[in-house]
Design a protein around this motif. Structure first.
Motif, PDB file in Angstrom:
ATOM      1  N   GLU A 138       8.812  14.645  37.682  1.00  0.00           N
ATOM      2  CA  GLU A 138       8.133  13.477  37.051  1.00  0.00           C
ATOM      3  C   GLU A 138       6.758  13.208  37.589  1.00  0.00           C
ATOM      4  O   GLU A 138       5.956  12.489  36.615  1.00  0.00           O
ATOM      5  N   ILE A 139       6.391  13.656  38.559  1.00  0.00           N
ATOM      6  CA  ILE A 139       4.972  13.476  38.931  1.00  0.00           C
ATOM      7  C   ILE A 139       3.733  14.380  38.262  1.00  0.00           C
ATOM      8  O   ILE A 139       4.097  15.345  37.953  1.00  0.00           O
ATOM      9  N   GLY A 140       3.107  13.652  37.594  1.00  0.00           N
ATOM     10  CA  GLY A 140       2.124  14.105  36.813  1.00  0.00           C
ATOM     11  C   GLY A 140       2.406  13.813  35.409  1.00  0.00           C
ATOM     12  O   GLY A 140       1.378  14.149  34.436  1.00  0.00           O
ATOM     13  N   PRO A 188       4.311  -3.515  28.122  1.00  0.00           N
ATOM     14  CA  PRO A 188       4.888  -2.745  27.109  1.00  0.00           C
ATOM     15  C   PRO A 188       4.491  -1.630  26.131  1.00  0.00           C
ATOM     16  O   PRO A 188       3.473  -2.477  25.571  1.00  0.00           O
ATOM     17  N   GLY A 189       4.695  -0.658  26.154  1.00  0.00           N
ATOM     18  CA  GLY A 189       3.870   0.094  25.113  1.00  0.00           C
ATOM     19  C   GLY A 189       2.675   0.934  25.675  1.00  0.00           C
ATOM     20  O   GLY A 189       2.230   1.994  25.225  1.00  0.00           O
ATOM     21  N   THR A 190       2.353   0.811  26.747  1.00  0.00           N
ATOM     22  CA  THR A 190       1.185   1.067  27.628  1.00  0.00           C
ATOM     23  C   THR A 190       1.363   2.462  28.103  1.00  0.00           C
ATOM     24  O   THR A 190       2.602   2.880  28.500  1.00  0.00           O
ATOM     25  N   LEU A 191       0.450   3.547  28.093  1.00  0.00           N
ATOM     26  CA  LEU A 191       0.892   4.882  28.444  1.00  0.00           C
ATOM     27  C   LEU A 191       0.285   4.673  29.996  1.00  0.00           C
ATOM     28  O   LEU A 191      -0.597   4.316  30.431  1.00  0.00           O
ATOM     29  N   ALA A 192       1.198   5.533  30.951  1.00  0.00           N
ATOM     30  CA  ALA A 192       0.776   5.470  32.405  1.00  0.00           C
ATOM     31  C   ALA A 192       1.369   6.853  32.888  1.00  0.00           C
ATOM     32  O   ALA A 192       1.937   7.487  32.213  1.00  0.00           O
ATOM     33  N   LYS A 193       0.307   7.186  33.852  1.00  0.00           N
ATOM     34  CA  LYS A 193       0.551   8.698  34.487  1.00  0.00           C
ATOM     35  C   LYS A 193       1.219   8.184  35.684  1.00  0.00           C
ATOM     36  O   LYS A 193       0.955   7.653  36.584  1.00  0.00           O
ATOM     37  N   VAL A 194       2.437   9.037  36.161  1.00  0.00           N
ATOM     38  CA  VAL A 194       3.102   8.981  37.397  1.00  0.00           C
ATOM     39  C   VAL A 194       2.358   9.730  38.548  1.00  0.00           C
ATOM     40  O   VAL A 194       1.843  10.831  38.331  1.00  0.00           O
TER      41      VAL A 194
END
Length: 159
Positions: free
Chosen positions: A94-96, A134-140
């Motif tokens: 999941e990282i990245g 909610p709905g926001t994109l985020a990077k792990v």
């Protein structure tokens, strides 16, 4: 201890070094940790020194020196290059990744969730001051326990 024992080489020491080699190889086969294999190589070096007539102190020093040098200098390379088929576990993979937030992420209120590869994850922001809707994109960026640690994902602008 008799001084003659320290200077001996011979069949008894050959059996000891050979036995140690076999034991270390068996341990390596069961653990697959790339640790005892280097000491097995050291025992082969000591076995060779014994065959050439070197005394026990030389054999022990050779065993330790070869084992330690191989362990320190080749183990990192071996782990990197010999372990290419290793499958990442569900969390390492999941990282990245970029995920879509499904529940408001607020570290102070201890809330936040996302779905990644069909699995729901608890999410926390990398910075306590940052909240994600909610709905926001985020990077792990990392994982802490069973929570994904994310930062807001900004799409790269093409020039």
């Amino acid at each position: 201890m008799d001084a003659d024992i320290l200077m001996t080489s011979g069949p008894q020491l050959t059996l000891i070094w050979l036995g140690l080699f076999i034991i270390l190889i068996i341990i390596e086969l069961f653990t697959v940790g790339l640790t005892t294999i280097w000491f097995a190589a050291g025992s082969l070096a000591a076995l060779a020194a014994n065959a050439l007539g070197a005394g026990l102190p030389v054999q022990i020093i050779l065993f330790l020196a070869v084992s330690c040098v191989l362990l320190v200098f080749t183990r990192p390379w071996a782990l990197k290059h010999l372990n290419r088929r290793r499958t990442l576990t569900n969390y390492e993979g999941e990282i990245g990744k970029v995920v879509r937030i499904t529940e408001r992420v607020d570290n102070l209120e201890e809330t936040g969730a996302c779905t990644a590869d069909g699995k729901e994850w608890s999410v926390r922001s990398k910075e306590d001051s940052e909240t994600l809707e909610p709905g926001t994109l985020a990077k792990v960026v990392s994982i802490s326990g069973v929570k994904l640690i994310v930062e807001k994902y900004e799409e790269e602008q093409k020039s």
